[in-house]
Design a protein around this motif. Structure first.
Motif, PDB file in Angstrom:
ATOM      1  N   SER A   6      21.154  -1.511  -0.745  1.00 57.88           N
ATOM      2  CA  SER A   6      20.531  -0.777  -1.848  1.00 57.88           C
ATOM      3  C   SER A   6      19.791   0.427  -1.269  1.00 57.88           C
ATOM      4  O   SER A   6      19.426   0.430  -0.086  1.00 57.88           O
ATOM      5  N   PRO A   7      19.543   1.456  -2.088  1.00 60.95           N
ATOM      6  CA  PRO A   7      18.820   2.627  -1.581  1.00 60.95           C
ATOM      7  C   PRO A   7      17.445   2.271  -0.994  1.00 60.95           C
ATOM      8  O   PRO A   7      17.045   2.836   0.019  1.00 60.95           O
ATOM      9  N   THR A   8      16.756   1.326  -1.611  1.00 65.91           N
ATOM     10  CA  THR A   8      15.436   0.941  -1.100  1.00 65.91           C
ATOM     11  C   THR A   8      15.564   0.224   0.232  1.00 65.91           C
ATOM     12  O   THR A   8      14.824   0.515   1.184  1.00 65.91           O
ATOM     13  N   LYS A  10      17.990   0.513   2.371  1.00 71.91           N
ATOM     14  CA  LYS A  10      18.388   1.526   3.357  1.00 71.91           C
ATOM     15  C   LYS A  10      17.186   2.354   3.791  1.00 71.91           C
ATOM     16  O   LYS A  10      17.032   2.669   4.974  1.00 71.91           O
ATOM     17  N   ARG A  11      16.335   2.709   2.857  1.00 72.99           N
ATOM     18  CA  ARG A  11      15.129   3.483   3.190  1.00 72.99           C
ATOM     19  C   ARG A  11      14.228   2.710   4.155  1.00 72.99           C
ATOM     20  O   ARG A  11      13.682   3.278   5.106  1.00 72.99           O
ATOM     21  N   ILE A  12      14.104   1.423   3.928  1.00 70.17           N
ATOM     22  CA  ILE A  12      13.284   0.580   4.816  1.00 70.17           C
ATOM     23  C   ILE A  12      13.920   0.516   6.201  1.00 70.17           C
ATOM     24  O   ILE A  12      13.240   0.678   7.223  1.00 70.17           O
ATOM     25  N   ILE A  13      15.231   0.290   6.250  1.00 61.93           N
ATOM     26  CA  ILE A  13      15.923   0.208   7.544  1.00 61.93           C
ATOM     27  C   ILE A  13      15.836   1.535   8.286  1.00 61.93           C
ATOM     28  O   ILE A  13      15.604   1.564   9.505  1.00 61.93           O
ATOM     29  N   ASP A  14      15.994   2.642   7.580  1.00 61.54           N
ATOM     30  CA  ASP A  14      15.880   3.959   8.227  1.00 61.54           C
ATOM     31  C   ASP A  14      14.491   4.169   8.821  1.00 61.54           C
ATOM     32  O   ASP A  14      14.358   4.652   9.960  1.00 61.54           O
ATOM     33  N   ALA A  15      13.458   3.803   8.066  1.00 66.48           N
ATOM     34  CA  ALA A  15      12.085   3.939   8.572  1.00 66.48           C
ATOM     35  C   ALA A  15      11.869   3.025   9.774  1.00 66.48           C
ATOM     36  O   ALA A  15      11.301   3.443  10.796  1.00 66.48           O
ATOM     37  N   ALA A  16      12.335   1.783   9.657  1.00 69.09           N
ATOM     38  CA  ALA A  16      12.186   0.832  10.766  1.00 69.09           C
ATOM     39  C   ALA A  16      12.927   1.328  12.002  1.00 69.09           C
ATOM     40  O   ALA A  16      12.414   1.235  13.121  1.00 69.09           O
ATOM     41  N   ALA A  32       3.254  -0.429   9.079  1.00 70.38           N
ATOM     42  CA  ALA A  32       3.678   0.906   9.512  1.00 70.38           C
ATOM     43  C   ALA A  32       5.061   1.240   8.969  1.00 70.38           C
ATOM     44  O   ALA A  32       5.312   2.378   8.558  1.00 70.38           O
ATOM     45  N   VAL A  33       5.956   0.261   8.945  1.00 66.97           N
ATOM     46  CA  VAL A  33       7.299   0.492   8.410  1.00 66.97           C
ATOM     47  C   VAL A  33       7.220   0.787   6.918  1.00 66.97           C
ATOM     48  O   VAL A  33       7.847   1.735   6.431  1.00 66.97           O
ATOM     49  N   ALA A  34       6.433  -0.007   6.193  1.00 68.56           N
ATOM     50  CA  ALA A  34       6.285   0.215   4.750  1.00 68.56           C
ATOM     51  C   ALA A  34       5.723   1.606   4.475  1.00 68.56           C
ATOM     52  O   ALA A  34       6.208   2.330   3.604  1.00 68.56           O
ATOM     53  N   GLU A  35       4.711   1.982   5.255  1.00 64.37           N
ATOM     54  CA  GLU A  35       4.114   3.307   5.074  1.00 64.37           C
ATOM     55  C   GLU A  35       5.127   4.412   5.356  1.00 64.37           C
ATOM     56  O   GLU A  35       5.241   5.381   4.601  1.00 64.37           O
ATOM     57  N   LYS A  36       5.879   4.277   6.447  1.00 65.95           N
ATOM     58  CA  LYS A  36       6.884   5.291   6.808  1.00 65.95           C
ATOM     59  C   LYS A  36       7.963   5.398   5.727  1.00 65.95           C
ATOM     60  O   LYS A  36       8.464   6.486   5.445  1.00 65.95           O
ATOM     61  N   LEU A  39       6.704   2.911   0.784  1.00 70.30           N
ATOM     62  CA  LEU A  39       6.759   1.750  -0.103  1.00 70.30           C
ATOM     63  C   LEU A  39       5.592   0.816   0.175  1.00 70.30           C
ATOM     64  O   LEU A  39       4.923   0.944   1.197  1.00 70.30           O
ATOM     65  N   THR A  40       5.416  -0.147  -0.693  1.00 71.40           N
ATOM     66  CA  THR A  40       4.397  -1.167  -0.445  1.00 71.40           C
ATOM     67  C   THR A  40       4.964  -2.243   0.477  1.00 71.40           C
ATOM     68  O   THR A  40       6.182  -2.426   0.566  1.00 71.40           O
ATOM     69  N   LYS A  41       4.078  -2.943   1.120  1.00 74.39           N
ATOM     70  CA  LYS A  41       4.504  -4.057   1.971  1.00 74.39           C
ATOM     71  C   LYS A  41       5.191  -5.128   1.111  1.00 74.39           C
ATOM     72  O   LYS A  41       6.157  -5.754   1.549  1.00 74.39           O
ATOM     73  N   ARG A  42       4.724  -5.288  -0.098  1.00 71.03           N
ATOM     74  CA  ARG A  42       5.330  -6.268  -1.009  1.00 71.03           C
ATOM     75  C   ARG A  42       6.802  -5.905  -1.273  1.00 71.03           C
ATOM     76  O   ARG A  42       7.671  -6.780  -1.283  1.00 71.03           O
ATOM     77  N   THR A  43       7.077  -4.626  -1.476  1.00 72.63           N
ATOM     78  CA  THR A  43       8.460  -4.191  -1.691  1.00 72.63           C
ATOM     79  C   THR A  43       9.299  -4.458  -0.449  1.00 72.63           C
ATOM     80  O   THR A  43      10.442  -4.915  -0.542  1.00 72.63           O
ATOM     81  N   LEU A  44       8.739  -4.195   0.715  1.00 67.91           N
ATOM     82  CA  LEU A  44       9.455  -4.463   1.959  1.00 67.91           C
ATOM     83  C   LEU A  44       9.812  -5.946   2.045  1.00 67.91           C
ATOM     84  O   LEU A  44      10.956  -6.303   2.342  1.00 67.91           O
TER      85      LEU A  44
END
Length: 194
Positions: A6-8, A10-16, A32-36, A39-44
């Motif tokens: 999903s786009p979200t 993918k966004r998390i994986i790209d930041a990580a 730090a990953v959530a911030e980058k 998104l919220t940590k809950r979303t992660l």
């Protein structure tokens, strides 16, 4: 073929990926990953059960792009299989000269998780290394190289040895030397010209 994330996700994986590769997995928090990712940590945590799952996803996302890049270098090189194998190393040495290059993310992650051999990220790294070895073996076998499976393993040893020594010396000349050794091994086992 795996479904596209999903786009979200993918966004998390790209930041990580950016953070883990630059700083190492132990130094990067989920916060730090959530911030980058913005998104919220809950979303992660909705997309990943744990940081361990996120680390594994980071490596899994690198597998095919890395293999495709090396296959591209191999195919684009002129000459026989020896030259094509050496071209992979020459291109790795070129990439290693970039100041942001941090060696092999798969090996660095495995080193950080050395005490946890069953970790999903270690398994992802093992799959990547096996995928590269199998791909290289098939390419060489298809071009008439004798004992391609054993040779592919020897080339992986040279490559990963070069990556490891680069962590200490930061000198791409080691990768070029490993490439010359790999080319010599190929020439000893099969046709040098196509």
């Amino acid at each position: 073929m795996a479904d596209a994330p999903s786009p979200t996700r993918k966004r998390i994986i790209d930041a990580a990926s950016k953070l883990f590769y630059a700083e190492g997995i132990g130094r990067v928090s989920v916060d730090a990953v959530a911030e980058k990712a913005g998104l919220t940590k809950r979303t992660l945590y909705y997309h990943f059960k744990s940081k361990d799952d996120l680390v594994a996803a980071y490596l899994e996302a690198r597998d095919q792009p890395n293999l495709k890049q090396m296959a591209g270098w191999f195919e684009a090189a002129d000459g026989g299989v020896d030259c094509k194998v050496e071209a992979i190393f020459a291109n790795l040495a070129r990439v290693a000269r970039h100041p942001k290059w941090k060696s092999c993310g798969f090996l660095r992650t495995a080193a950080e998780l050395a005490a946890m051999p069953g970790h999903p990220a270690v398994k992802a790294g093992a799959r990547h290394k096996a995928n590269f070895e199998n791909w290289l073996s098939q390419e060489m076998q298809g071009r008439g190289i004798a004992d391609a499976q054993a040779l592919a393993r020897e080339i992986v040893l040279l490559m990963d040895g070069a990556f490891s020594i680069m962590l200490i010396h930061r000198n791409p000349d080691y990768i070029e030397a490993a490439g010359r050794a790999a080319g010599s091994l190929v020439r000893a086992r099969g046709p040098a010209k196509e």
